[in-house]
Design an enzyme around this catalytic site. Structure first.
Site, PDB file in Angstrom:
ATOM      1  NE  ARG A 102      -3.706   1.041   2.017  1.00 35.55           N
ATOM      2  CZ  ARG A 102      -4.905   1.362   2.506  1.00 35.55           C
ATOM      3  NH1 ARG A 102      -5.024   2.254   3.458  1.00 35.55           N
ATOM      4  NH2 ARG A 102      -5.983   0.787   2.037  1.00 35.55           N
ATOM      5  CG  HIS A 108      -8.532   0.537  -2.657  1.00 30.06           C
ATOM      6  ND1 HIS A 108      -7.742  -0.500  -2.201  1.00 30.06           N
ATOM      7  CD2 HIS A 108      -9.161   1.041  -1.560  1.00 30.06           C
ATOM      8  CE1 HIS A 108      -7.893  -0.610  -0.884  1.00 30.06           C
ATOM      9  NE2 HIS A 108      -8.745   0.311  -0.473  1.00 30.06           N
ATOM     10  CD  GLN A 152     -12.794  -0.746  -0.360  1.00 32.32           C
ATOM     11  OE1 GLN A 152     -11.900  -0.491   0.416  1.00 32.32           O
ATOM     12  NE2 GLN A 152     -14.016  -1.044   0.050  1.00 32.32           N
ATOM     13  CG  ASP A 204     -12.997   7.380  -0.936  1.00 29.53           C
ATOM     14  OD1 ASP A 204     -12.862   7.294   0.309  1.00 29.53           O
ATOM     15  OD2 ASP A 204     -12.051   7.219  -1.734  1.00 29.53           O
ATOM     16  CB  CYS A 215     -13.840   2.377   0.473  1.00 24.89           C
ATOM     17  SG  CYS A 215     -13.311   4.092   0.394  1.00 24.89           S
ATOM     18  NE  ARG A 254     -10.873  -4.035   1.217  1.00 19.18           N
ATOM     19  CZ  ARG A 254      -9.913  -3.186   1.617  1.00 19.18           C
ATOM     20  NH1 ARG A 254     -10.204  -2.178   2.383  1.00 19.18           N
ATOM     21  NH2 ARG A 254      -8.677  -3.330   1.184  1.00 19.18           N
TER      22      ARG A 254
HETATM   23  N1  NVA Z   1      -9.469   7.524  -1.534  1.00 22.01           N
HETATM   24  C1  NVA Z   1      -9.103   7.119  -0.195  1.00 22.01           C
HETATM   25  C2  NVA Z   1      -9.389   5.686   0.028  1.00 22.01           C
HETATM   26  C3  NVA Z   1      -9.101   5.181   1.402  1.00 22.01           C
HETATM   27  C4  NVA Z   1      -9.386   3.721   1.562  1.00 22.01           C
HETATM   28  C5  NVA Z   1      -7.637   7.425   0.032  1.00 22.01           C
HETATM   29  O1  NVA Z   1      -6.825   7.108  -0.852  1.00 22.01           O
HETATM   30  O2  NVA Z   1      -7.301   7.995   1.074  1.00 22.01           O
HETATM   31  N1   CP Z   2     -11.016   0.942   2.797  1.00 26.45           N
HETATM   32  C1   CP Z   2      -9.728   0.863   3.169  1.00 26.45           C
HETATM   33  O1   CP Z   2      -8.843   0.552   2.388  1.00 26.45           O
HETATM   34  O2   CP Z   2      -9.516   1.135   4.488  1.00 26.45           O
HETATM   35  P1   CP Z   2      -8.090   1.294   5.175  1.00 26.45           P
HETATM   36  O3   CP Z   2      -7.477   2.562   4.638  1.00 26.45           O
HETATM   37  O4   CP Z   2      -8.394   1.399   6.650  1.00 26.45           O
HETATM   38  O5   CP Z   2      -7.251   0.111   4.841  1.00 26.45           O
END
Ligand code: NVA
Ligand code: CP
Length: 339
Positions: free
Chosen positions: A107, A134, A137, A230, A271, A316
């Site tokens: 990540r 993602h 997800q 989101d 999400c 998830r």
């Molecule tokens: N768009 C958000 C998703 C978090 C799971 C981010 O990248 O922060």
């Molecule tokens: N939805 C998601 O990816 O959550 P986290 O950022 O907590 O992993």
């Protein structure tokens, strides 16, 4: 024979509709095994590296629990704990991790990092979120839709808010691959980029999915079986929060907007994490500055019966378990299923 063996999952277009559907259905199967306490240690004796440049609650927990359930050992490697990107290149890190671990989750920021890990790591690499995509997800989200509606083809999913972030990109392209109609409601400068749209249009032409990109939130939600939003500012984004809030307020999921779908049974996804009230420090600060109760989704909708956000979050784990099991497990998944 396992059709998926050794493959990475870096972005949704890595897999066909049949393959994505397999991942979703296998996740549903694994969820049922877990519920019945039936052992499913497809990765016994394997070691999994969990590499994180950005924070995470769900993805980290899901990979950890899924690896344990599959009989594998997960090892968390935070960006401040290892030399990665600081004293050592991505390629060298990938070679070392790939020589010790059987699979790598990443990540972080750049999509190139996760693709370099796959190129140099010589083991399956799974994208746990980048600035662009993602994918894990998506398996959980479309699994949740399948659980609620029984099938996916022909459903309409509307995403409102920042239409240019990783989750919006992924929803648009995954829906297009799977034959789910995707509507995006966002201001013009936060709508999907031309390159993402081109990918989605090509996939939609094959699947029959209908795509709608509009700056009109009411037009976007019309006919939606599912509404999705989101956060308005994603991790690592350097933007003026106040400006973004003003710009995106018309796209907030609230009861007014939910009532405009024209469908009583519309479900609501997010999400997570979400700013739906003032219960977080950042949320309280942002909301207070604007005298608002909520940002991308109001608390009443978030907590309503139509909201499936916690089912989605729980999924998830099953989704990630499915992805790791099929790409690394000694399963019988014949090629003929995908010809
Ligand atoms: N768009 C958000 C998703 C978090 C799971 C981010 O990248 O922060
Ligand atoms: N939805 C998601 O990816 O959550 P986290 O950022 O907590 O992993």
């Amino acid at each position: 024979m396992n059709h998926f063996y050794g493959k990475s999952f870096l972005k949704e277009t890595d897999f066909s509709a049949a393959e994505l559907n397999y991942l979703i259905d296998f996740a549903i199967h694994l969820k049922s095994l877990k519920k019945q306490h039936i052992t499913h240690q497809y990765l016994a004796g394997k070691n999994i590296a969990l590499l994180f440049e950005k924070a995470s609650t769900r993805t980290r927990s899901a990979f950890t629990v899924a690896a344990n359930d599959l009989g594998a050992h997960p090892e968390f490697l935070g960006k401040n704990d290892i030399q990665f990107g600081n004293k050592e290149s991505v390629a060298d890190t990938a070679k070392v991790l790939g020589s010790m671990f059987d699979g790598i989750e990443f990540r972080g920021f750049k999509q190139k990092t996760v693709s370099d890990l796959a190129e140099y790591g010589s083991v399956p690499v799974w994208n746990g979120l980048t600035d662009d995509w993602h994918p894990t997800q998506m398996i959980a989200d479309f699994m949740t839709l399948k659980e609620k509606f029984g099938s996916l083809k022909g459903l309409t999913l509307t995403y409102v808010g920042d239409g240019r972030n990783n989750v919006a990109n992924s929803l648009l392209v995954t829906g297009a691959i799977l034959g789910v109609n995707v509507h995006i409601g966002a201001p013009s400068d936060l709508q999907p980029t031309a390159s993402i749209l081109e990918i989605a249009k090509k996939k939609a032409a094959q699947s029959g999915a209908k795509l709608l990109i509009t700056d009109d939130p009411e037009a976007a939600v019309e006919g939606a079986d599912a509404l999705y939003t989101d956060v308005w500012v994603s991790m690592g984004e350097d933007v003026d929060y106040d400006k973004r809030i003003k710009q995106l307020l018309p796209y907030q999921i609230n009861n007014d907007l939910l009532n405009k779908t024209g469908k009583k049974e519309t479900i609501v996804l997010h999400c997570l994490p979400a700013f739906h009230d003032t219960k977080t420090t950042i949320g309280a600060k942002l909301l207070g500055a604007h005298k608002l109760d909520a940002l991308e989704i109001t608390d009443d909708v978030f907590q309503s019966e139509q909201s499936v956000v916690f089912q989605e979050a729980a999924n998830r784990m099953h989704a990630i378990k499915s992805i790791m099991a099929v790409t690394l497990g000694n399963l019988f998944i014949p090629e003929s299923l995908f010809e």
